[in-house]
Design a protein around this motif. Sequence first.
Motif, mmCIF file in Angstrom:
data_model
loop_
_atom_site.group_PDB
_atom_site.id
_atom_site.type_symbol
_atom_site.label_atom_id
_atom_site.label_comp_id
_atom_site.label_asym_id
_atom_site.label_seq_id
_atom_site.Cartn_x
_atom_site.Cartn_y
_atom_site.Cartn_z
ATOM 1 N N THR A 80 0.912 -1.234 0.091
ATOM 2 C CA THR A 80 0.032 0.073 0.221
ATOM 3 C C THR A 80 0.925 1.527 -0.073
ATOM 4 O O THR A 80 0.507 2.284 0.363
ATOM 5 C CB THR A 80 -0.936 0.064 1.138
ATOM 6 N N PHE A 81 2.172 1.039 -0.479
ATOM 7 C CA PHE A 81 3.058 2.141 -0.402
ATOM 8 C C PHE A 81 2.952 3.264 -1.448
ATOM 9 O O PHE A 81 3.636 4.251 -1.336
ATOM 10 C CB PHE A 81 4.458 1.585 -0.318
ATOM 11 N N TYR A 82 2.317 2.798 -2.602
ATOM 12 C CA TYR A 82 2.462 3.603 -3.679
ATOM 13 C C TYR A 82 0.942 4.328 -4.028
ATOM 14 O O TYR A 82 0.125 3.582 -3.908
ATOM 15 C CB TYR A 82 3.021 2.821 -4.759
ATOM 16 N N ASN A 83 0.800 5.417 -4.273
ATOM 17 C CA ASN A 83 -0.396 6.038 -4.586
ATOM 18 C C ASN A 83 -0.844 5.787 -6.107
ATOM 19 O O ASN A 83 -0.185 5.116 -6.794
ATOM 20 C CB ASN A 83 -0.378 7.728 -4.517
ATOM 21 N N ASN A 84 -2.180 6.158 -6.337
ATOM 22 C CA ASN A 84 -2.696 5.656 -7.383
ATOM 23 C C ASN A 84 -1.856 6.306 -8.573
ATOM 24 O O ASN A 84 -2.041 5.541 -9.698
ATOM 25 C CB ASN A 84 -4.213 6.298 -7.650
ATOM 26 N N ARG A 85 -1.374 7.211 -8.674
ATOM 27 C CA ARG A 85 -0.694 8.066 -9.782
ATOM 28 C C ARG A 85 0.505 7.189 -10.047
ATOM 29 O O ARG A 85 0.997 6.737 -11.014
ATOM 30 C CB ARG A 85 -0.308 9.497 -9.434
ATOM 31 N N GLU A 86 1.293 6.987 -8.745
ATOM 32 C CA GLU A 86 2.650 5.895 -8.931
ATOM 33 C C GLU A 86 2.266 4.639 -9.600
ATOM 34 O O GLU A 86 2.799 3.838 -10.273
ATOM 35 C CB GLU A 86 2.987 5.819 -7.631
ATOM 36 N N GLN A 87 1.037 4.053 -9.058
ATOM 37 C CA GLN A 87 0.681 2.822 -9.328
ATOM 38 C C GLN A 87 0.363 2.584 -11.110
ATOM 39 O O GLN A 87 0.639 1.728 -11.666
ATOM 40 C CB GLN A 87 -0.574 2.262 -8.612
ATOM 41 N N ALA A 88 -0.285 3.731 -11.504
ATOM 42 C CA ALA A 88 -0.692 3.816 -13.114
ATOM 43 C C ALA A 88 0.858 3.849 -13.665
ATOM 44 O O ALA A 88 0.888 3.210 -14.455
ATOM 45 C CB ALA A 88 -1.544 4.968 -13.321
ATOM 46 N N ALA A 89 1.630 4.751 -13.222
ATOM 47 C CA ALA A 89 2.946 4.880 -14.042
ATOM 48 C C ALA A 89 3.669 3.731 -13.810
ATOM 49 O O ALA A 89 4.466 3.047 -14.889
ATOM 50 C CB ALA A 89 3.801 5.959 -13.425
ATOM 51 N N GLN A 110 -6.228 3.672 -20.142
ATOM 52 C CA GLN A 110 -7.302 4.264 -19.517
ATOM 53 C C GLN A 110 -6.750 4.582 -17.971
ATOM 54 O O GLN A 110 -7.352 5.928 -18.030
ATOM 55 C CB GLN A 110 -8.506 3.565 -19.739
ATOM 56 N N LYS A 111 -6.160 3.808 -17.617
ATOM 57 C CA LYS A 111 -5.808 4.295 -16.169
ATOM 58 C C LYS A 111 -4.799 5.477 -16.084
ATOM 59 O O LYS A 111 -4.822 6.107 -15.064
ATOM 60 C CB LYS A 111 -5.223 3.051 -15.378
ATOM 61 N N MET A 112 -3.978 5.374 -17.003
ATOM 62 C CA MET A 112 -3.039 6.438 -17.196
ATOM 63 C C MET A 112 -3.728 7.793 -17.563
ATOM 64 O O MET A 112 -3.506 8.798 -16.800
ATOM 65 C CB MET A 112 -1.981 6.354 -18.447
ATOM 66 N N ARG A 113 -4.736 7.660 -18.357
ATOM 67 C CA ARG A 113 -5.575 9.149 -18.579
ATOM 68 C C ARG A 113 -6.325 9.579 -17.371
ATOM 69 O O ARG A 113 -6.470 10.783 -17.326
ATOM 70 C CB ARG A 113 -6.649 8.801 -19.772
ATOM 71 N N LEU A 114 -6.746 8.627 -16.594
ATOM 72 C CA LEU A 114 -7.257 9.151 -15.253
ATOM 73 C C LEU A 114 -6.334 9.824 -14.365
ATOM 74 O O LEU A 114 -6.526 10.707 -13.551
ATOM 75 C CB LEU A 114 -7.706 7.846 -14.331
ATOM 76 N N VAL A 122 3.070 11.232 -22.747
ATOM 77 C CA VAL A 122 4.202 11.147 -23.682
ATOM 78 C C VAL A 122 5.619 11.129 -22.968
ATOM 79 O O VAL A 122 6.321 10.269 -23.069
ATOM 80 C CB VAL A 122 3.927 12.040 -24.843
ATOM 81 N N ASP A 123 5.336 12.113 -21.986
ATOM 82 C CA ASP A 123 7.040 12.319 -21.198
ATOM 83 C C ASP A 123 7.329 10.984 -20.270
ATOM 84 O O ASP A 123 8.375 10.421 -20.356
ATOM 85 C CB ASP A 123 6.795 13.510 -20.248
ATOM 86 N N LEU A 124 6.290 10.500 -19.955
ATOM 87 C CA LEU A 124 6.516 9.239 -18.911
ATOM 88 C C LEU A 124 6.896 8.107 -19.871
ATOM 89 O O LEU A 124 8.146 7.384 -19.487
ATOM 90 C CB LEU A 124 5.262 9.021 -18.308
ATOM 91 N N THR A 125 6.236 7.889 -21.123
ATOM 92 C CA THR A 125 6.774 6.970 -22.038
ATOM 93 C C THR A 125 8.254 7.210 -22.585
ATOM 94 O O THR A 125 8.991 6.252 -22.843
ATOM 95 C CB THR A 125 6.042 6.883 -23.098
ATOM 96 N N ILE A 126 8.490 8.381 -22.652
ATOM 97 C CA ILE A 126 9.977 8.674 -23.287
ATOM 98 C C ILE A 126 10.892 8.313 -22.094
ATOM 99 O O ILE A 126 11.934 7.771 -22.437
ATOM 100 C CB ILE A 126 10.029 10.371 -23.693
ATOM 101 N N ILE A 127 10.541 8.535 -20.788
ATOM 102 C CA ILE A 127 11.592 8.158 -19.973
ATOM 103 C C ILE A 127 11.725 6.709 -19.727
ATOM 104 O O ILE A 127 12.855 6.107 -19.677
ATOM 105 C CB ILE A 127 10.835 8.436 -18.541
ATOM 106 N N ILE A 128 10.536 6.059 -19.988
ATOM 107 C CA ILE A 128 10.494 4.403 -20.032
ATOM 108 C C ILE A 128 11.491 3.877 -21.327
ATOM 109 O O ILE A 128 12.159 3.153 -21.084
ATOM 110 C CB ILE A 128 9.261 3.906 -20.233
ATOM 111 N N VAL A 129 11.235 4.654 -22.363
ATOM 112 C CA VAL A 129 11.998 4.120 -23.625
ATOM 113 C C VAL A 129 13.574 4.292 -23.269
ATOM 114 O O VAL A 129 14.506 3.523 -23.781
ATOM 115 C CB VAL A 129 11.468 5.022 -24.945
ATOM 116 N N MET A 130 14.096 5.571 -22.817
ATOM 117 C CA MET A 130 15.346 5.756 -22.571
ATOM 118 C C MET A 130 15.762 5.089 -21.682
ATOM 119 O O MET A 130 16.929 4.697 -21.626
ATOM 120 C CB MET A 130 15.280 7.340 -22.065
ATOM 121 N N MET A 131 15.255 4.717 -20.498
ATOM 122 C CA MET A 131 15.797 3.779 -19.514
ATOM 123 C C MET A 131 16.130 2.388 -20.124
ATOM 124 O O MET A 131 16.977 1.742 -19.919
ATOM 125 C CB MET A 131 14.766 3.560 -18.462
#
Length: 150
Positions: A80-89, A110-114, A122-131
């Motif tokens: 239960t350590f991660y909030n909804n935003r962190e869980q979606a990401a 759809q969870k991401m859109r919420l 897009v920024d989060l996806t670029i971070i994932i791609v770069m990592m």
Amino acid sequence: MPQPRLDYNDAAPEGLQALLGVNEYTQACSIDTRLKLLIELRVSQINGCAFCIDKHSQEARAQDESQQRLDCLSVWRETTFYNNREQAALAWAEVVTRLPSEEVPEGFYQKMRLEFSEKEIVDLTIIIVMMNAWNRLAISMKQGPAKRTN
């Protein structure tokens, strides 16, 4: 620890500069630093990149991330350590990292859109791609973490 195969910065400095240019963007993008570091660390865990796990866990601790959250990141769904935003990401990072063995189901998007704006997605996806790019470079060239004395 195996010896690195080669110094990729010496071998292809222009290529590294191009990657670093995208990396600069991710440092200043719409995703806050603590979330970015969690995502980088989780992607590195999935890919098994010791160098990046070491680097990003140190950076996360420097940003006052709790050791407990870092310790449990690989099993984030069980806590239960991660909030909804962190869980979606985190879910987004996992499904994007595992492409093409998995598709990105509509429910993940759809969870991401919420939780995130279009730019943030897009920024989060670029971070994932770069990592994923950094992980693949470090793993393929056997770039491991340096042993710390502390």
